[in-house]
Design an enzyme around this catalytic site. Structure first.
Site, PDB file in Angstrom:
ATOM      1  N   CYS A   1       0.858  -1.191   0.000  1.00 58.64           N
ATOM      2  CA  CYS A   1       0.000   0.000   0.000  1.00 58.64           C
ATOM      3  C   CYS A   1       0.892   1.239   0.000  1.00 58.64           C
ATOM      4  CB  CYS A   1      -0.914  -0.026   1.223  1.00 58.64           C
ATOM      5  SG  CYS A   1      -2.190   1.245   1.218  1.00 58.64           S
TER       6      CYS A   1
ATOM      7  N   CYS B   1      -8.727   6.034  -7.517  1.00 65.03           N
ATOM      8  CA  CYS B   1      -8.063   6.432  -6.277  1.00 65.03           C
ATOM      9  C   CYS B   1      -7.734   7.915  -6.286  1.00 65.03           C
ATOM     10  CB  CYS B   1      -6.780   5.620  -6.096  1.00 65.03           C
ATOM     11  SG  CYS B   1      -5.958   5.892  -4.512  1.00 65.03           S
TER      12      CYS B   1
END
Length: 463
Positions: free
Chosen positions: A188, A384
């Site tokens: 991540c 995103c």
């Protein structure tokens, strides 16, 4: 809480596959349990209840009694938001939708008995289980990297982000070197870039940027903007320029080996994985995204997971060993997009997770209704928004894993504003109990962004 109905779990004498594929007759009530109440689990509970209605029971189990909007944790880590802005109690919102809620940590899953043992000693029986847990943060992989042990913090949870803000305030009182980035095995990467740029922006606003003797970005990625997915659009160029503009020195292909006495020990390798140099960086304040592992209760189920504790699923989000267990989000096993010199993982982003959830819900409903062979696949499309201070970066990857139909990375002030708006929007829809409002579905479909595949496509490599 007693065992509901007379679902498939009571047909212990049937062969495993027949037991799980058996249709629930009109008088049967199936019990579907959602394990985890984050950005995957809470939408899953709403969507599951909406799909099954009053004829079947849905229970949501979470180690926390509150929902936290994890994408906003970087803001919490510099004091740009408060805990109450990004968290709220779960119970009143889910129970008014007819969803049972149990705020207990799962200690063990007995997949054969179809039972979850909880921290308070109680147990819950299920007919179907949808695992949507967050990760276990693997601080133990790098000695000294636990937020409770030294200067290196995390923004992976609201609790950690609050701790990071406390340490950041100490930095403001007594400035020193900063190191931000991602540990080996991390998957991540977005929040690392976000936090580095947000900290730099906040320091400038306070007139303190020149008081920081060194500001470093250390990552396991082979190049800046790789993001665990071989980059998106011009993520490499945009993020490289962004770090340079903030005076942040970037180090790639790095493996942090330990943090000790205010020093971060680092091994840097070349593209063949051969050691180029070993060096240390001073760190007064740091934030490193750790590697993730599966949570112990899930990882401990025999045959359910890979060695990292992530659930092995097929393209329909269904466990390869236990046909009545499904998984979505961070909990599932996805192989790295490519073999990188320092290990990296593939991220599971928000909309991609919601795509998995929708597929799992459709397939569980099909199982319950006896529609054998009817299987739905998520698109794994990714949308995103990453805040970078007074600007932001957005990417659209359709799907997230290559080959892609759409591959766009954009940068500008509008993205910062969009993320602020999205935080409020997502929290509101979680309070309303709507997984995907009509206008969101219509807007994204106009853009070619959908959660579920409408036509058969080549099999995806899910685990």
């Amino acid at each position: 809480m007693g065992e509901p109905g007379t679902g498939a779990g009571e047909q212990g004498g049937l062969p495993t596959q027949d037991r799980y594929d058996r249709r629930f007759e009109e008088h049967d009530m199936a019990h579907v349990v959602i394990l985890g109440a984050g950005t995957g689990g809470m939408p899953a509970a709403y969507e599951m209840k909406d799909a099954l209605g009053k004829d079947h029971e849905v229970t949501l189990i979470s180690a926390n009694d509150y929902f936290q909007f994890v994408p906003s944790n970087p803001w919490l880590g510099v004091g740009w938001s408060k805990r109450e802005d990004i968290t709220f109690p779960i119970r009143p919102y889910v129970e008014r939708k007819g969803i049972h809620f149990i705020p207990q940590r799962a200690e063990k899953i007995d997949a054969e008995k179809q039972e979850i043992q909880l921290a308070d000693g109680s147990s819950v029986h299920y007919d179907y289980l949808l695992i949507a847990t967050g990760p276990k943060l693997a601080f133990e992989n790098v000695p000294g990297s636990d937020p409770h042990e030294g200067p290196v913090q995390s923004v992976c949870t609201a609790d950690h982000a609050e701790m990071a803000y406390g340490k950041y305030q100490e930095l403001l009182d007594n400035p020193g070197p900063i190191v931000i980035g991602a540990m080996p095995g991390a998957s991540c990467f977005g929040p690392a870039y976000e936090y580095a740029m947000i900290v730099a922006s906040d320091l400038k606003k306070r007139g303190m940027r020149d008081k920081i003797p060194s500001f470093s970005f250390v990552t396991s990625e082979p190049y800046i903007g790789h993001l665990g997915i071989q980059g998106v659009g011009d993520s490499r160029g945009i993020l490289t320029r962004g770090l340079e503009e903030e005076g942040i020195t970037a180090y790639t292909n790095c493996k942090v080996t330990k943090v000790e006495n205010g020093q971060m020990y680092i091994t840097q390798v070349n593209d063949q994985g051969e050691t180029v140099k070993e060096f240390t960086l001073p760190v007064k304040f740091g934030m490193m995204i750790p590697a993730f592992k599966g949570v112990p209760a899930v990882a401990g189920v025999e045959g359910l997971c890979n060695p990292g504790g992530f659930v092995l699923v097929d393209e329909n989000q269904r466990s390869k060993k236990y046909p009545n267990i499904y998984a979505a989000g961070i909990a599932i096993a996805i192989p790295p997009v490519e073999q990188t010199p320092v290990p990296t993982g593939a991220p599971k982003t928000g909309y991609m997770i919601e795509s998995m959830v929708s597929a799992a819900v459709h397939n569980i409903k099909a199982d319950i209704e006896g529609r054998k062979g009817e299987r739905t696949m998520g698109t794994w499309n990714a949308v995103c928004f990453a805040d970078m201070g007074d600007r932001g970066a957005a990417f659209v990857a359709l799907p997230q894993l290559k080959p892609r139909k759409v591959d766009v990375f954009a940068y500008g002030r509008w993205v910062h504003l969009a993320k602020v708006a999205f935080e409020k929007y997502f929290i509101r829809k979680m309070k309303m109990g709507v997984s995907e409002p009509f206008y969101e579905k219509v807007l994204f479909k106009m853009m070619g962004i959908t959660r579920l595949k409408e036509e058969p496509m080549e099999q995806r490599k899910a685990s």
